[in-house]
Design a protein around this motif. Structure first.
Motif, mmCIF file in Angstrom:
data_model
loop_
_atom_site.group_PDB
_atom_site.id
_atom_site.type_symbol
_atom_site.label_atom_id
_atom_site.label_comp_id
_atom_site.label_asym_id
_atom_site.label_seq_id
_atom_site.Cartn_x
_atom_site.Cartn_y
_atom_site.Cartn_z
ATOM 1 N N PHE A 165 0.857 -1.180 0.000
ATOM 2 C CA PHE A 165 0.000 0.000 0.000
ATOM 3 C C PHE A 165 0.891 1.227 0.000
ATOM 4 O O PHE A 165 1.861 1.301 0.754
ATOM 5 C CB PHE A 165 -0.908 0.028 1.234
ATOM 6 C CG PHE A 165 -1.956 -1.037 1.229
ATOM 7 C CD1 PHE A 165 -3.177 -0.803 0.636
ATOM 8 C CD2 PHE A 165 -1.714 -2.270 1.800
ATOM 9 C CE1 PHE A 165 -4.151 -1.786 0.613
ATOM 10 C CE2 PHE A 165 -2.672 -3.257 1.794
ATOM 11 C CZ PHE A 165 -3.898 -3.019 1.194
ATOM 12 N N ILE A 166 0.548 2.185 -0.823
ATOM 13 C CA ILE A 166 1.293 3.429 -0.890
ATOM 14 C C ILE A 166 0.364 4.549 -0.445
ATOM 15 O O ILE A 166 -0.728 4.707 -0.990
ATOM 16 C CB ILE A 166 1.809 3.696 -2.317
ATOM 17 C CG1 ILE A 166 2.764 2.579 -2.739
ATOM 18 C CG2 ILE A 166 2.488 5.061 -2.408
ATOM 19 C CD1 ILE A 166 3.207 2.659 -4.190
ATOM 20 N N PHE A 167 0.802 5.292 0.587
ATOM 21 C CA PHE A 167 0.022 6.440 1.023
ATOM 22 C C PHE A 167 0.969 7.489 1.582
ATOM 23 O O PHE A 167 2.113 7.205 1.925
ATOM 24 C CB PHE A 167 -1.053 6.044 2.049
ATOM 25 C CG PHE A 167 -0.531 5.531 3.361
ATOM 26 C CD1 PHE A 167 -0.364 6.392 4.439
ATOM 27 C CD2 PHE A 167 -0.225 4.197 3.529
ATOM 28 C CE1 PHE A 167 0.109 5.927 5.655
ATOM 29 C CE2 PHE A 167 0.240 3.713 4.741
ATOM 30 C CZ PHE A 167 0.413 4.581 5.808
ATOM 31 N N ASN A 168 0.486 8.706 1.655
ATOM 32 C CA ASN A 168 1.286 9.814 2.162
ATOM 33 C C ASN A 168 1.375 9.704 3.681
ATOM 34 O O ASN A 168 0.381 9.860 4.387
ATOM 35 C CB ASN A 168 0.646 11.143 1.758
ATOM 36 C CG ASN A 168 1.523 12.322 2.078
ATOM 37 O OD1 ASN A 168 2.420 12.254 2.913
ATOM 38 N ND2 ASN A 168 1.257 13.430 1.424
ATOM 39 N N THR A 169 2.569 9.442 4.194
ATOM 40 C CA THR A 169 2.729 9.261 5.636
ATOM 41 C C THR A 169 2.637 10.553 6.435
ATOM 42 O O THR A 169 2.675 10.531 7.661
ATOM 43 C CB THR A 169 4.059 8.547 5.951
ATOM 44 O OG1 THR A 169 5.134 9.301 5.398
ATOM 45 C CG2 THR A 169 4.061 7.142 5.382
ATOM 46 N N ARG A 170 2.480 11.691 5.737
ATOM 47 C CA ARG A 170 2.188 12.939 6.456
ATOM 48 C C ARG A 170 0.745 12.941 6.954
ATOM 49 O O ARG A 170 0.393 13.691 7.852
ATOM 50 C CB ARG A 170 2.430 14.155 5.558
ATOM 51 C CG ARG A 170 3.906 14.454 5.345
ATOM 52 C CD ARG A 170 4.095 15.667 4.452
ATOM 53 N NE ARG A 170 3.323 16.818 4.878
ATOM 54 C CZ ARG A 170 3.808 17.839 5.587
ATOM 55 N NH1 ARG A 170 5.075 17.836 5.940
ATOM 56 N NH2 ARG A 170 3.045 18.844 5.917
ATOM 57 N N ASN A 171 -0.098 12.088 6.356
ATOM 58 C CA ASN A 171 -1.461 11.934 6.853
ATOM 59 C C ASN A 171 -1.407 11.125 8.147
ATOM 60 O O ASN A 171 -0.661 10.145 8.243
ATOM 61 C CB ASN A 171 -2.340 11.197 5.837
ATOM 62 C CG ASN A 171 -2.756 12.082 4.705
ATOM 63 O OD1 ASN A 171 -1.920 12.506 3.921
ATOM 64 N ND2 ASN A 171 -4.036 12.354 4.596
ATOM 65 N N TYR A 172 -2.198 11.549 9.114
ATOM 66 C CA TYR A 172 -2.268 10.774 10.344
ATOM 67 C C TYR A 172 -2.775 9.382 10.006
ATOM 68 O O TYR A 172 -3.663 9.214 9.174
ATOM 69 C CB TYR A 172 -3.198 11.461 11.353
ATOM 70 C CG TYR A 172 -2.558 12.676 11.972
ATOM 71 C CD1 TYR A 172 -1.676 12.532 13.030
ATOM 72 C CD2 TYR A 172 -2.810 13.944 11.491
ATOM 73 C CE1 TYR A 172 -1.064 13.632 13.608
ATOM 74 C CE2 TYR A 172 -2.203 15.054 12.056
ATOM 75 C CZ TYR A 172 -1.329 14.885 13.103
ATOM 76 O OH TYR A 172 -0.720 15.969 13.666
ATOM 77 N N HIS A 173 -2.193 8.395 10.663
ATOM 78 C CA HIS A 173 -2.591 7.014 10.422
ATOM 79 C C HIS A 173 -2.324 6.175 11.662
ATOM 80 O O HIS A 173 -1.500 6.525 12.493
ATOM 81 C CB HIS A 173 -1.878 6.424 9.202
ATOM 82 C CG HIS A 173 -0.386 6.465 9.280
ATOM 83 N ND1 HIS A 173 0.340 7.616 9.052
ATOM 84 C CD2 HIS A 173 0.518 5.504 9.573
ATOM 85 C CE1 HIS A 173 1.629 7.352 9.198
ATOM 86 N NE2 HIS A 173 1.770 6.072 9.516
ATOM 87 N N ILE A 174 -3.067 5.088 11.762
ATOM 88 C CA ILE A 174 -2.958 4.164 12.889
ATOM 89 C C ILE A 174 -2.874 2.754 12.335
ATOM 90 O O ILE A 174 -3.654 2.373 11.451
ATOM 91 C CB ILE A 174 -4.188 4.272 13.816
ATOM 92 C CG1 ILE A 174 -4.272 5.663 14.443
ATOM 93 C CG2 ILE A 174 -4.169 3.182 14.881
ATOM 94 C CD1 ILE A 174 -5.574 5.920 15.178
ATOM 95 N N VAL A 175 -1.935 1.970 12.857
ATOM 96 C CA VAL A 175 -1.836 0.552 12.536
ATOM 97 C C VAL A 175 -2.144 -0.205 13.821
ATOM 98 O O VAL A 175 -1.475 -0.021 14.832
ATOM 99 C CB VAL A 175 -0.428 0.179 12.013
ATOM 100 C CG1 VAL A 175 -0.351 -1.313 11.727
ATOM 101 C CG2 VAL A 175 -0.087 0.990 10.776
#
Length: 89
Positions: A53-63
């Motif tokens: 998966f490719i996404f902009n890591t500047r976006n808040y995210h939770i794993v």
């Protein structure tokens, strides 16, 4: 909280990128309070072995937590003025 086998590593990405003023919500050396994502749209996905998966890591995210080993890598993708896409790490 207990996760079933098919929920391991579930990831949520919020439509909200980090901004300098967000540091007031920093919890400690890692993580931010929920205030920064309170009104943000969200998308969730469940990765499986072999998925990328490719996404902009500047976006808040939770794993979410998982058992076993989690392998991640970070790279950068850019667009040159001539329209060429470049990748570096």
């Amino acid at each position: 909280m207990k996760f079933s086998a098919n929920n391991y590593g579930k990831t949520r990405i919020y439509d909200r990128q980090w901004q300098p003023g967000d540091d007031q919500y920093k919890l400690d050396s890692y993580g931010y309070g929920d205030t920064v994502i309170a009104d943000a749209d969200i998308i969730s996905f469940q990765p499986y072995v072999g998925d990328v998966f490719i996404f902009n890591t500047r976006n808040y995210h939770i794993v979410e937590p998982m058992d076993g080993q989690r392998v991640t890598f970070t790279s950068a993708i850019g667009l040159l003025p001539n329209g060429e896409i470049i990748l570096w790490s």
